[in-house]
Design a protein around this motif. Structure first.
Motif, short mmCIF file in Angstrom:
data_model
loop_
_atom_site.label_atom_id
_atom_site.label_comp_id
_atom_site.label_asym_id
_atom_site.label_seq_id
_atom_site.Cartn_x
_atom_site.Cartn_y
_atom_site.Cartn_z
N LEU A 80 37.86 27.62 19.33
CA LEU A 80 36.59 27.88 19.18
C LEU A 80 36.18 28.17 17.82
O LEU A 80 34.90 27.40 17.04
N MET A 81 37.12 28.72 17.16
CA MET A 81 36.69 28.92 15.60
C MET A 81 37.90 28.34 14.82
O MET A 81 38.91 28.36 15.33
N SER A 82 37.68 28.37 13.54
CA SER A 82 38.70 27.80 12.66
C SER A 82 38.46 28.33 11.10
O SER A 82 37.64 29.27 10.96
N ALA A 83 38.91 27.88 10.27
CA ALA A 83 38.80 28.06 8.97
C ALA A 83 39.33 27.27 7.91
O ALA A 83 40.02 26.54 8.31
N ASP A 84 38.80 27.24 6.56
CA ASP A 84 39.37 26.41 5.69
C ASP A 84 40.82 26.92 5.35
O ASP A 84 41.18 28.13 5.36
N PRO A 92 33.16 27.45 12.74
CA PRO A 92 33.10 27.18 14.26
C PRO A 92 33.78 25.73 14.26
O PRO A 92 33.68 25.03 13.34
N ASP A 93 34.14 25.30 15.53
CA ASP A 93 35.09 24.22 15.72
C ASP A 93 34.39 23.77 16.97
O ASP A 93 33.44 22.98 17.12
N ALA A 94 35.01 24.02 17.97
CA ALA A 94 34.72 23.77 19.61
C ALA A 94 33.37 24.47 19.67
O ALA A 94 32.65 23.87 20.74
N ALA A 95 33.18 25.66 19.20
CA ALA A 95 31.94 26.38 19.45
C ALA A 95 30.81 25.68 18.38
O ALA A 95 31.20 25.23 17.14
N ARG A 96 29.75 25.77 18.85
CA ARG A 96 28.45 25.55 17.83
C ARG A 96 28.30 26.73 16.58
O ARG A 96 28.03 26.96 15.82
N ASP A 97 28.52 28.00 17.45
CA ASP A 97 28.26 29.22 16.76
C ASP A 97 29.03 30.24 17.52
O ASP A 97 29.01 30.19 18.81
N CYS A 98 29.38 31.20 17.01
CA CYS A 98 30.10 32.56 17.60
C CYS A 98 29.64 33.91 16.89
O CYS A 98 29.55 33.66 15.55
N GLY A 99 29.66 34.93 17.41
CA GLY A 99 29.44 36.32 16.75
C GLY A 99 29.02 37.24 17.79
O GLY A 99 28.78 37.25 19.23
N PHE A 100 29.09 38.73 17.22
CA PHE A 100 28.57 39.67 17.93
C PHE A 100 27.28 39.99 18.03
O PHE A 100 26.51 40.44 16.86
N ILE A 101 26.27 39.43 19.10
CA ILE A 101 25.02 39.20 18.91
C ILE A 101 24.24 40.36 19.86
O ILE A 101 23.48 41.05 19.47
N GLU A 102 24.97 40.47 21.09
CA GLU A 102 24.46 41.45 21.87
C GLU A 102 24.81 42.88 21.74
O GLU A 102 24.13 44.09 21.75
N SER A 103 26.22 42.98 21.34
CA SER A 103 26.80 44.18 21.12
C SER A 103 27.89 44.32 20.39
O SER A 103 28.75 43.00 20.19
N PRO A 104 28.29 45.20 19.72
CA PRO A 104 29.94 45.14 19.09
C PRO A 104 30.87 45.10 19.81
O PRO A 104 32.04 44.75 19.11
N THR A 108 30.17 36.18 21.62
CA THR A 108 29.46 35.29 22.12
C THR A 108 29.52 34.10 21.42
O THR A 108 29.42 34.05 20.34
N CYS A 109 30.07 33.06 22.15
CA CYS A 109 30.08 31.65 21.59
C CYS A 109 29.39 30.69 22.51
O CYS A 109 29.35 30.66 23.83
N THR A 110 28.61 29.70 21.69
CA THR A 110 27.81 28.61 22.18
C THR A 110 28.89 27.46 21.97
O THR A 110 29.01 27.17 20.88
N LEU A 111 29.16 26.62 23.16
CA LEU A 111 30.12 25.38 22.64
C LEU A 111 28.82 24.47 22.31
O LEU A 111 28.06 24.09 22.56
#
Length: 505
Positions: A80-84, A92-104, A108-111
């Motif tokens: 879902l995630m990667s890095a240089d 993001p890689d397989a995900a469009r975005d990920c993050g702590f959106i609703e709660s710490p 949540t990730c959106t593919l």
């Protein structure tokens, strides 16, 4: 709410199946397009070849514990995630975005839309749930699965949304999803409770698909409908593992390899480095460009948690002192990694004390395919036996009481480098180590001072326990044939070789 139902996914797969033709033969997994036939009367061109002594031992990403297998995972599977390479910012890689959106405690990730596995099956939130839960359940020793320890449950409200509900605040959880064990696999191909054998299908959604697999040679081809951040330039690549440095150097001289990644011994590197230094463009006499990866080869010595001798404090201290004169790395977290703190002494005169009455017999495991592996293991054995109280027996390609490890962390974070210690500290230190790690995981990314203080505490504890010992940190070399381009992104997050960054110049 459960994820996408398999029946619905198979209907969708009918539309995607035309993208890739997959078939299986004994000992071979064909998961991408078939190559065009060679015209009659013409010679088959030599495939673009990457050569190394590192052998891919595991093809199931949930069970990866070695450098070459991690390399294959980076190129064939997505996370879902990667890095240089070497960077501490998630991408993001397989995900469009990920993050702590609703709660710490909810990550949540959106593919990405229109993601497909190499066999044409659609990649949905159901596959993500299956893959991550499978890795955590298998929990293969030495893999990156332990980084998923804060996961409590996974929710998949729709085919493109995944919610990771955590048991505690864990600001490092995104990095767990960038590690090899968190690679995404097709739930209809992989067993939920068993590691996939190498002769079974190798099906990912990454930049390359595997067209054939053998012990010493893996053929890959570009996946044309790949969706992600590492789009490859080459249509096909062969990764070939050979027995020794001499075989690699002979292939370089004969022009039968295009890239050399690891495997050359010190003598060969010295010869080639001298040639590159004398050439204005850093090219060798046999037609290769030398790239120096500063400080990327890290050697460490690990005590096996099952060793009966590990509990002997005097023995651990004697071994640490015996190696101090040769040590060039001063922490389990290498220099250059954010959060590094010097905790082990370097050089100087030491006098290891033999505090036991009878000579202790230890086994020392090492990887015989790593550059100078046997020579380094022999030197370590000599230093230990010079204490006068030890007899050390070498065990190539096995785990011993002590094991020499040529390490690349899963990601370029201090926590990833500390993972071998955090997974098996001394019993007396376990509670303190766990509490410190938990505190670190709760530190906001903006509080660098607190994060570094806690990382320093963990590194100092490694120097007290002495169950993971730094030995050396030195340069690594990659050789690319003149006309082959090695881009800045030719590596995974932990500096695993990324075939997707190679191209013909």
């Amino acid at each position: 709410m459960p994820g996408a139902e398999p029946g619905r996914r198979r209907v969708a797969a009918l539309a995607g199946a035309v993208l890739v033709v997959g078939s299986l033969v004994a000992g071979c997994s064909l998961t991408g397009d078939s190559p065009d036939p060679t015209p009659s009367g013409t010679a088959t061109p030599r495939p673009f070849t990457v050569m190394s002594t590192d052998q891919v031992r595991v093809t199931d990403p949930a069970a990866v514990t070695d450098t070459a297998s991690a390399m294959l995972t980076v190129n064939v599977f997505q996370r879902l995630m990667s890095a240089d390479p070497g960077q501490s910012a998630l991408k993001p890689d397989a995900a469009r975005d990920c993050g702590f959106i609703e709660s710490p405690t909810v990550y949540t990730c959106t593919l990405n839309e229109d993601e497909f596995f190499h066999n044409g099956h659609p990649l949905t939130s159901s596959d993500v749930e299956f893959s991550i839960e499978r890795a955590a359940r298998l929990d293969v020793p030495g893999s990156s699965a332990t980084l998923l320890s804060s996961l409590r449950k996974i929710e998949t409200p729709d085919p493109l949304t995944v919610r990771f509900v955590l048991s505690r605040v864990d600001t490092q959880f995104g990095w767990a999803l960038a590690s090899p064990a968190a690679s995404l696999v097709d739930e209809e191909v992989y067993d939920a409770d068993k590691v996939q054998a190498p002769d079974k299908p190798i099906v990912g959604s990454g930049p390359f698909s595997v067209t054939s697999y053998a012990k010493d040679e893996i053929a890959l081809q570009r996946y044309p409908t790949y969706v992600g951040r590492n789009r490859p330039s080459l249509d096909a690549v062969v990764y070939r593992s050979v027995p020794d440095s001499a075989t690699i150097e002979d292939a370089m001289n004969k022009g039968t390899t295009d890239v050399v990644w690891r495997g050359l011994d010190d003598a060969a590197v010295t010869r080639l480095s001298s040639q590159a230094a004398a050439d204005g463009d850093a090219n060798t006499a046999n037609g290769f460009h030398q790239s120096v990866l500063t400080g990327l080869r890290v050697l460490q010595l690990e005590w096996s948690p099952t060793s009966a001798s590990r509990a002997d404090k005097g023995l651990r201290q004697a071994i640490a002192l015996a190696l101090q004169g040769d040590r060039t790395s001063d922490s389990v977290v290498p220099g250059g990694v954010p959060g590094h703190t010097a905790t082990f002494a370097l050089g100087g005169k030491t006098t290891p004390k033999v505090t036991w009455n009878k000579r202790i017999i230890l086994t020392l495991g090492y990887d015989s395919t790593e550059p100078n592996g046997q020579d380094i293991a022999t030197q370590v054995r000599t230093r230990l036996e010079n204490t006068g109280g030890l007899s050390v027996r070498l065990r190539p390609d096995e785990t011993g009481d002590l094991t020499l490890v040529d390490r690349k962390a899963w990601t370029a974070t201090a926590l990833a480098w500390l993972q071998p210690y955090l997974a098996a500290p001394l019993p007396a230190s376990a509670k303190t180590v766990q509490a410190t790690e938990n505190a670190f995981r709760q530190v906001p990314p903006t509080d660098e001072a607190t994060a570094n203080r806690l990382l320093a505490t963990l590194q100092k504890q490694t120097a007290t326990d002495l169950v993971v010992l730094p030995i050396s940190q030195s340069d690594e070399y990659v050789y690319a044939r003149i006309g082959v381009r090695l881009s800045a992104t030719s590596f995974g997050p932990g500096w695993q070789l990324g075939l997707f960054g190679l191209s013909r110049g």
